[in-house]
Scaffold this active site. Sequence first.
Site, mmCIF file in Angstrom:
data_model
loop_
_atom_site.group_PDB
_atom_site.id
_atom_site.type_symbol
_atom_site.label_atom_id
_atom_site.label_comp_id
_atom_site.label_asym_id
_atom_site.label_seq_id
_atom_site.Cartn_x
_atom_site.Cartn_y
_atom_site.Cartn_z
ATOM 1 C CB SER A 122 -0.946 -0.056 1.201
ATOM 2 O OG SER A 122 -1.993 0.835 1.028
ATOM 3 C CG ASP A 141 -6.760 -3.123 -3.409
ATOM 4 O OD1 ASP A 141 -7.527 -2.361 -2.774
ATOM 5 O OD2 ASP A 141 -5.523 -3.041 -3.348
ATOM 6 C CG HIS A 151 -5.491 -2.520 0.274
ATOM 7 N ND1 HIS A 151 -4.873 -2.138 -0.889
ATOM 8 C CD2 HIS A 151 -4.900 -1.798 1.258
ATOM 9 C CE1 HIS A 151 -3.966 -1.224 -0.622
ATOM 10 N NE2 HIS A 151 -3.956 -0.996 0.668
#
Length: 542
Positions: free
Chosen positions: A189, A402, A439
């Site tokens: 991320s 995601d 995610h």
Amino acid sequence: MKFLSFLTFLFIFSFELVKAKNHECVAASLQEALPKRWNATVLSANHVEQNGTYGQGSIDIAYPINPTGLKELCAVLVNVNSSSTSHYTFGLFLPTEWNGRFLATGNGAFAGGINWLDMGAGVGYGFAVMSTDTGHNSTGIDGSWALNAPEVLNDWGYRAMHGSTVLSKKLVNHFYGQPSHHNYYSGCSTGGRQGLRAVQLYPDDYDGVVAGSPAWWTSHLQTWTVKLGAYNLPTNSSHYIPPAQFSLIASEVIRQCDTVDGVQDNIISDPPSCHFNARKLMCKESTINKTECLTKPQIETLGKIYDSYTVDGNYVFPGLAHGSELQWPVLLSGIGNAPNPLGVDYVRYFLDHPDFEYTQFNYSFVEEADRKQPGNATAYQYDMNSFKHRGGKLLMTHGWSDALISTGSSIYFYNKVVEAMNSKVDDWYRFFLIPGMQHCSGTPNGTEAPWYIAAPNQASVLSNSTHGVPGFRNPKHDILLAVVDWVEKGRVPHEIVATYYINDTVANGVGKQRPLCPYPHKAVYDQRGDVNQAKSWKCSAR
Ligand SMILES: *[C@@H]1O[C@H](CO)[C@@H](O)[C@H](O)[C@H]1NC(C)=O
Ligand SMILES: *[C@@H]1O[C@H](CO)[C@@H](O)[C@H](O)[C@H]1NC(C)=O
Ligand SMILES: *[C@@H]1O[C@H](CO)[C@@H](O)[C@H](O)[C@H]1NC(C)=O
Ligand SMILES: *[C@@H]1O[C@H](CO)[C@@H](O)[C@H](O)[C@H]1NC(C)=O
Ligand SMILES: *[C@@H]1O[C@H](CO)[C@@H](O)[C@H](O)[C@H]1NC(C)=O
Ligand SMILES: *[C@@H]1O[C@H](CO)[C@@H](O)[C@H](O)[C@H]1NC(C)=O
Ligand SMILES: *[C@@H]1O[C@H](CO)[C@@H](O)[C@H](O)[C@H]1NC(C)=O
Ligand SMILES: *[C@@H]1O[C@H](CO)[C@@H](O)[C@H](O)[C@H]1NC(C)=O
Ligand SMILES: *[C@@H]1O[C@H](CO)[C@@H](O)[C@H](O)[C@H]1NC(C)=O
Ligand SMILES: *[C@@H]1O[C@H](CO)[C@@H](O)[C@H](O)[C@H]1NC(C)=O
Ligand SMILES: *[C@@H]1O[C@H](CO)[C@@H](O)[C@H](O)[C@H]1NC(C)=O
């Protein structure tokens, strides 16, 4: 010949674990390793026993959970004054039994805190491991620290990671009496962005980088987050889709898209090859219970969520992929009748519009973000030749389910790099899409997609003491070992086998394994074997 390779094996093996020589876990001694001009202070050095735990606990509001089951190590905390108005801290684990390598780990969202859990996962392999708080103290969804604080933003954007890496290497050298022979990075991320930014700005920092689900396009991702949230607001409008209806959409997507790859398993291998027809969800006049279908205005909202955001031919950001619906509540639930703070806080505090409300949003905020590039955070330097030419290796991943960062943004990045470098990249850079992964980790309820490859942020989903891939501790299943193997032995990762442990619990056993293939290749089922076994799948020829 046999004898020689046996000798080689012994030789390599004897260097595999280095016992700390200097081994002085004392702040004053470690301080000697830090050059004065860095304004760095060793705040503490603590010995941790085998099977111990370490971290800052609840005062680290971004990462309050301490890893457990640690190897014997020295835990170091360092403060660095990076300017007259900014400072950052970093934590460093120096294991007594060291594998000779250094590993830096990353952060998530706007999190201002040391990521002790990812450090714990790294030290399990024997790496000396670092994480930085990136120069501020906040949770992942709070951006208020950035208001009128350009130096603090620079720390977040790239400076803290670089400085912490340089200084950690000095501490490693001092502690063990020899430098790390290779250096690695693993982050997801924001951590993925940090890894890519380091490759671009400081190509010598790492020999191998794992960049997961990267938030690389900061100026567009954060502004699109406002735009996306606004599609499904206000919550009293007729076009609002309540989160309770997301699972209805998810089921219809699975119904239409699952078998496009020829296998009915709730996993959508390649969402773009499914031509989803949202009208199948449309309420009929005869439908009495309107929560079991979508109205026309809701169908329009749905279309916007999946569509790319473009303005006058300018491509801003891709839409969310089909199959991401069960993670939509994070960005689309309209909590407090506003989009997620990851978008709104960026406009308010990174772009310095503290009174901004989402209803004021328009394309000019994207342009402003592109102009200002707060913290120079966006990883937009697509020519990464310096890293390539020094022998650096980059592995990137992104889950197809995601809903925080559109999967398409990583495909866009990959294509931009290929274009900028005007060549094939697979001799130093490979990109693995992970069907059904949300995610950084996890798979939607009911999907049970193999997602676990010991990528950044993943081990702590299994437990607070996990490292690597339990039962499969090798480069074929573990992406960190894969990048090490590529860097140090030249073994190219042609595929990485992902694992799904039943209910994400190792003790339940393996539910499924399946290869992930380097983009643009895809895993194809052989139409014969057990679909839950990796050997029944092959990467496509192209
Ligand atoms: C860092 O800044 C703090 C607070 O301003 C100060 O007390 C400390 O002496 C500084 N440390 C160094 C090494 O510059
Ligand atoms: C490690 O510590 C945990 C408690 O944190 C304990 O339950 C476990 O038995 C210990 N394991 C060993 C091998 O000592
Ligand atoms: C971060 O700020 C919180 C207050 O929001 C405080 O309780 C905590 O001690 C701070 N953490 C650190 C590491 O300074
Ligand atoms: C050390 O502090 C000074 C003064 O605040 C600053 O100008 C300098 O950039 C800092 N050095 C590093 C390496 O952060
Ligand atoms: C939605 O709520 C706002 C106040 O929060 C109100 O001004 C508006 O009229 C409402 N719209 C509808 C369609 O009910
Ligand atoms: C409508 O359908 C939803 C979902 O199936 C259900 O939870 C709800 O109770 C139903 N409402 C009525 C009035 O039947
Ligand atoms: C965008 O919104 C801002 C603030 O609400 C406004 O000042 C600006 O004129 C708008 N720009 C365009 C192109 O509409
Ligand atoms: C931001 O980074 C790029 C390299 O990626 C560099 O060319 C540019 O000068 C930097 N901008 C600022 C304001 O530091
Ligand atoms: C997961 O799905 C099952 C049925 O598909 C449902 O019964 C269960 O409540 C769901 N769990 C969660 C956490 O949503
Ligand atoms: C990690 O530890 C925390 C606090 O002890 C606990 O709540 C959490 O469930 C643990 N995580 C896992 C995946 O076991
Ligand atoms: C997995 O979790 C679900 C719901 O949390 C539970 O019903 C099921 O029994 C679990 N399965 C196993 C094998 O633990």
